[in-house]
Scaffold this motif. Sequence first.
Motif, PDB file in Angstrom:
ATOM      1  N   ASN A  40       0.804  -1.221   0.000  1.00  0.00           N
ATOM      2  CA  ASN A  40       0.000   0.000   0.000  1.00  0.00           C
ATOM      3  C   ASN A  40       0.838   1.273   0.000  1.00  0.00           C
ATOM      4  OD1 ASN A  40      -2.683  -0.953  -0.098  1.00  0.00           O
ATOM      5  ND2 ASN A  40      -2.564  -1.574   2.047  1.00  0.00           N
ATOM      6  N   ILE A  41       2.136   1.144  -0.191  1.00  0.00           N
ATOM      7  CA  ILE A  41       3.010   2.314  -0.200  1.00  0.00           C
ATOM      8  C   ILE A  41       3.279   2.732  -1.639  1.00  0.00           C
ATOM      9  CG2 ILE A  41       5.302   3.178   0.397  1.00  0.00           C
ATOM     10  CD1 ILE A  41       5.336   1.261   2.734  1.00  0.00           C
ATOM     11  N   MET A  42       3.122   4.022  -1.917  1.00  0.00           N
ATOM     12  CA  MET A  42       3.385   4.489  -3.276  1.00  0.00           C
ATOM     13  C   MET A  42       4.884   4.420  -3.577  1.00  0.00           C
ATOM     14  SD  MET A  42       2.967   8.622  -3.188  1.00  0.00           S
ATOM     15  CE  MET A  42       1.236   8.589  -2.747  1.00  0.00           C
ATOM     16  N   LEU A  43       5.195   4.300  -4.845  1.00  0.00           N
ATOM     17  CA  LEU A  43       6.585   4.147  -5.253  1.00  0.00           C
ATOM     18  C   LEU A  43       7.320   5.484  -5.200  1.00  0.00           C
ATOM     19  CD1 LEU A  43       6.099   1.822  -8.358  1.00  0.00           C
ATOM     20  CD2 LEU A  43       6.978   1.178  -6.113  1.00  0.00           C
ATOM     21  N   PRO A  44       8.514   5.523  -4.615  1.00  0.00           N
ATOM     22  CA  PRO A  44       9.304   6.759  -4.592  1.00  0.00           C
ATOM     23  C   PRO A  44      10.026   6.966  -5.922  1.00  0.00           C
ATOM     24  CG  PRO A  44      10.376   5.048  -3.296  1.00  0.00           C
ATOM     25  CD  PRO A  44       9.120   4.448  -3.829  1.00  0.00           C
ATOM     26  N   PHE A  45       9.813   8.101  -6.526  1.00  0.00           N
ATOM     27  CA  PHE A  45      10.349   8.397  -7.852  1.00  0.00           C
ATOM     28  C   PHE A  45      11.864   8.237  -7.913  1.00  0.00           C
ATOM     29  CE2 PHE A  45      12.246  11.734 -10.579  1.00  0.00           C
ATOM     30  CZ  PHE A  45      11.835  11.272 -11.815  1.00  0.00           C
ATOM     31  N   ASP A  46      12.574   8.815  -6.954  1.00  0.00           N
ATOM     32  CA  ASP A  46      14.038   8.781  -6.994  1.00  0.00           C
ATOM     33  C   ASP A  46      14.573   7.353  -6.958  1.00  0.00           C
ATOM     34  OD1 ASP A  46      14.245  11.504  -7.176  1.00  0.00           O
ATOM     35  OD2 ASP A  46      14.491  11.825  -5.019  1.00  0.00           O
ATOM     36  N   SER A  69      -2.574   5.039 -13.617  1.00  0.00           N
ATOM     37  CA  SER A  69      -1.169   4.971 -14.028  1.00  0.00           C
ATOM     38  C   SER A  69      -0.268   5.762 -13.082  1.00  0.00           C
ATOM     39  CB  SER A  69      -1.002   5.507 -15.455  1.00  0.00           C
ATOM     40  OG  SER A  69      -1.181   6.920 -15.497  1.00  0.00           O
ATOM     41  N   ILE A  70      -0.873   6.515 -12.164  1.00  0.00           N
ATOM     42  CA  ILE A  70      -0.103   7.297 -11.189  1.00  0.00           C
ATOM     43  C   ILE A  70       0.169   6.402  -9.985  1.00  0.00           C
ATOM     44  CG2 ILE A  70      -0.035   9.377  -9.784  1.00  0.00           C
ATOM     45  CD1 ILE A  70      -2.089  10.617 -11.660  1.00  0.00           C
ATOM     46  N   VAL A  71       1.418   6.009  -9.822  1.00  0.00           N
ATOM     47  CA  VAL A  71       1.761   5.008  -8.808  1.00  0.00           C
ATOM     48  C   VAL A  71       2.724   5.517  -7.747  1.00  0.00           C
ATOM     49  CG1 VAL A  71       1.386   3.101 -10.411  1.00  0.00           C
ATOM     50  CG2 VAL A  71       3.661   4.132 -10.219  1.00  0.00           C
ATOM     51  N   GLY A  72       3.194   6.759  -7.905  1.00  0.00           N
ATOM     52  CA  GLY A  72       4.195   7.220  -6.956  1.00  0.00           C
ATOM     53  C   GLY A  72       4.298   8.721  -6.889  1.00  0.00           C
ATOM     54  N   SER A  73       5.290   9.165  -6.133  1.00  0.00           N
ATOM     55  CA  SER A  73       5.462  10.584  -5.861  1.00  0.00           C
ATOM     56  C   SER A  73       6.940  10.931  -5.840  1.00  0.00           C
ATOM     57  CB  SER A  73       4.825  10.929  -4.513  1.00  0.00           C
ATOM     58  OG  SER A  73       5.203  12.219  -4.082  1.00  0.00           O
ATOM     59  N   VAL A  74       7.210  12.200  -6.079  1.00  0.00           N
ATOM     60  CA  VAL A  74       8.583  12.680  -5.991  1.00  0.00           C
ATOM     61  C   VAL A  74       8.986  12.883  -4.537  1.00  0.00           C
ATOM     62  CG1 VAL A  74      10.131  14.592  -6.567  1.00  0.00           C
ATOM     63  CG2 VAL A  74       8.525  13.734  -8.277  1.00  0.00           C
ATOM     64  N   ASP A  75       8.054  13.392  -3.713  1.00  0.00           N
ATOM     65  CA  ASP A  75       8.455  13.718  -2.337  1.00  0.00           C
ATOM     66  C   ASP A  75       7.345  13.590  -1.297  1.00  0.00           C
ATOM     67  OD1 ASP A  75       6.861  15.776  -3.122  1.00  0.00           O
ATOM     68  OD2 ASP A  75       8.348  17.359  -2.849  1.00  0.00           O
ATOM     69  N   ARG A  76       6.212  12.981  -1.651  1.00  0.00           N
ATOM     70  CA  ARG A  76       5.103  12.909  -0.689  1.00  0.00           C
ATOM     71  C   ARG A  76       4.645  11.468  -0.481  1.00  0.00           C
ATOM     72  NH1 ARG A  76       2.380  17.862  -0.335  1.00  0.00           N
ATOM     73  NH2 ARG A  76       1.147  16.899   1.317  1.00  0.00           N
ATOM     74  N   VAL A 116       7.720   7.505 -16.349  1.00  0.00           N
ATOM     75  CA  VAL A 116       8.778   6.508 -16.497  1.00  0.00           C
ATOM     76  C   VAL A 116       8.122   5.261 -17.073  1.00  0.00           C
ATOM     77  CG1 VAL A 116      10.588   5.186 -15.362  1.00  0.00           C
ATOM     78  CG2 VAL A 116       9.976   7.449 -14.488  1.00  0.00           C
ATOM     79  N   GLY A 117       8.356   4.995 -18.343  1.00  0.00           N
ATOM     80  CA  GLY A 117       7.629   3.916 -19.005  1.00  0.00           C
ATOM     81  C   GLY A 117       6.159   4.281 -19.087  1.00  0.00           C
ATOM     82  N   ASP A 118       5.312   3.423 -18.524  1.00  0.00           N
ATOM     83  CA  ASP A 118       3.875   3.703 -18.468  1.00  0.00           C
ATOM     84  C   ASP A 118       3.443   4.202 -17.092  1.00  0.00           C
ATOM     85  OD1 ASP A 118       3.471   2.877 -21.107  1.00  0.00           O
ATOM     86  OD2 ASP A 118       3.267   0.779 -20.511  1.00  0.00           O
ATOM     87  N   LEU A 119       4.400   4.432 -16.215  1.00  0.00           N
ATOM     88  CA  LEU A 119       4.102   4.848 -14.848  1.00  0.00           C
ATOM     89  C   LEU A 119       4.261   6.359 -14.701  1.00  0.00           C
ATOM     90  CD1 LEU A 119       6.131   2.072 -12.969  1.00  0.00           C
ATOM     91  CD2 LEU A 119       3.765   1.971 -13.789  1.00  0.00           C
ATOM     92  N   HIS A 120       3.452   6.940 -13.812  1.00  0.00           N
ATOM     93  CA  HIS A 120       3.540   8.377 -13.552  1.00  0.00           C
ATOM     94  C   HIS A 120       3.783   8.643 -12.070  1.00  0.00           C
ATOM     95  CE1 HIS A 120       1.231   8.432 -17.417  1.00  0.00           C
ATOM     96  NE2 HIS A 120       2.078   9.415 -17.648  1.00  0.00           N
ATOM     97  N   PHE A 121       4.575   9.694 -11.813  1.00  0.00           N
ATOM     98  CA  PHE A 121       4.944  10.071 -10.453  1.00  0.00           C
ATOM     99  C   PHE A 121       4.644  11.560 -10.274  1.00  0.00           C
ATOM    100  CE2 PHE A 121       7.336   6.468 -11.791  1.00  0.00           C
ATOM    101  CZ  PHE A 121       7.446   5.652 -10.679  1.00  0.00           C
ATOM    102  N   VAL A 122       3.907  11.886  -9.232  1.00  0.00           N
ATOM    103  CA  VAL A 122       3.443  13.259  -9.031  1.00  0.00           C
ATOM    104  C   VAL A 122       4.546  14.117  -8.421  1.00  0.00           C
ATOM    105  CG1 VAL A 122       1.730  14.722  -7.904  1.00  0.00           C
ATOM    106  CG2 VAL A 122       1.091  12.435  -8.693  1.00  0.00           C
ATOM    107  N   SER A 123       4.787  15.263  -9.043  1.00  0.00           N
ATOM    108  CA  SER A 123       5.691  16.247  -8.448  1.00  0.00           C
ATOM    109  C   SER A 123       4.904  17.416  -7.866  1.00  0.00           C
ATOM    110  CB  SER A 123       6.698  16.759  -9.487  1.00  0.00           C
ATOM    111  OG  SER A 123       6.035  17.363 -10.583  1.00  0.00           O
ATOM    112  N   ASP A 124       3.725  17.691  -8.416  1.00  0.00           N
ATOM    113  CA  ASP A 124       2.856  18.739  -7.877  1.00  0.00           C
ATOM    114  C   ASP A 124       1.406  18.357  -8.169  1.00  0.00           C
ATOM    115  OD1 ASP A 124       2.402  21.469  -6.746  1.00  0.00           O
ATOM    116  OD2 ASP A 124       1.502  21.777  -8.718  1.00  0.00           O
ATOM    117  N   GLY A 125       0.570  18.355  -7.108  1.00  0.00           N
ATOM    118  CA  GLY A 125      -0.840  18.053  -7.311  1.00  0.00           C
ATOM    119  C   GLY A 125      -1.323  16.796  -6.613  1.00  0.00           C
ATOM    120  N   HIS A 126      -0.663  16.410  -5.525  1.00  0.00           N
ATOM    121  CA  HIS A 126      -1.048  15.188  -4.812  1.00  0.00           C
ATOM    122  C   HIS A 126      -2.491  15.249  -4.308  1.00  0.00           C
ATOM    123  CE1 HIS A 126       3.345  15.287  -4.687  1.00  0.00           C
ATOM    124  NE2 HIS A 126       3.324  13.981  -4.530  1.00  0.00           N
ATOM    125  N   HIS A 127      -2.884  16.387  -3.745  1.00  0.00           N
ATOM    126  CA  HIS A 127      -4.252  16.519  -3.245  1.00  0.00           C
ATOM    127  C   HIS A 127      -5.263  16.423  -4.385  1.00  0.00           C
ATOM    128  CE1 HIS A 127      -1.915  18.174   0.093  1.00  0.00           C
ATOM    129  NE2 HIS A 127      -2.972  18.010   0.870  1.00  0.00           N
TER     130      HIS A 127
END
Length: 278
Positions: A40-46, A69-76, A116-127
């Motif tokens: 249940n933990i989102m994937l960390p982009f880095d 397709s949004i599976v992770g975050s840059v910092d949240r 990254v591939g077919d995956l997306h990671f949020v940098s702004d707009g988590h809410h």
Amino acid sequence: MQTDTGFPRADAENDFLRARRRQVLSRLAAWLRREPDDVNIMLPFDEVVEALGRVGERRLGPQVIRLDSIVGSVDRTRDFDRRFRPTSGRLRERWERLARAQRRGEPIPPIEVYRVGDLHFVSDGHHRVSVAHALGQDTIEAYVTEVRTKISADGIRFRGDLIVKNDRRLFLERVPLSGPARAAMVLSDPWQYTILSETVEAWGFRLMQDESKFYNRAEIAARFYAEEFEPVVTMLRQAGLIGGRTEAEAYLAVSEQRYRLMRTHRWDDDVIAKLRKG
């Protein structure tokens, strides 16, 4: 599913409470099923980009992307779970403000994501992503930046998958294969990539000794695949010894038994049984 009483403030409050309840129930269900902690933990982009090997990036501009397709975050990664449900009540005020705006039909700015591939990671707009999930939307507008990597992101579902990807990347740096040869080198156990790397390098060392000539890594990798890996795998396939393993796993099983075969000169049921088990 979105419910609408006609009172945006009350509906937004219910939306948040429903999202929080689902997050808690999901965590409880994972605990009862004894699932890994990273389910249940989102994937960390880095960490994903580091495992895959960053090559470069390019801006693709505004696009409509699927929420799933949004599976992770840059910092949240701690404020929301894998499905962007809030993990605490401290996000409530801002979350409900966005939910009210969404319900009133007010314009919502696009989010910003890395692809990254077919995956997306949020940098702004988590809410905004979290609210969109809660309101049952399937897509969302986003400014997309594509990140190119050395190896594919295919097969990444959980954080634990990054270990295999990282070891595969390191293997392909040591054994730079391409095309079908590259695709054939698939292993489920990350440690086996290290073993296979050393196997190829040892084979290349013997090759250079036999021919009294230096070969670079790419040349050794190509010859290993053509002269060693492919013939052995062909024989294993004909003998029905691959089973449910990948070709690379079957090859390693033979490689690990090679010393025993050379020392004992035996090819009996015991040896064959060990090959089948890997």
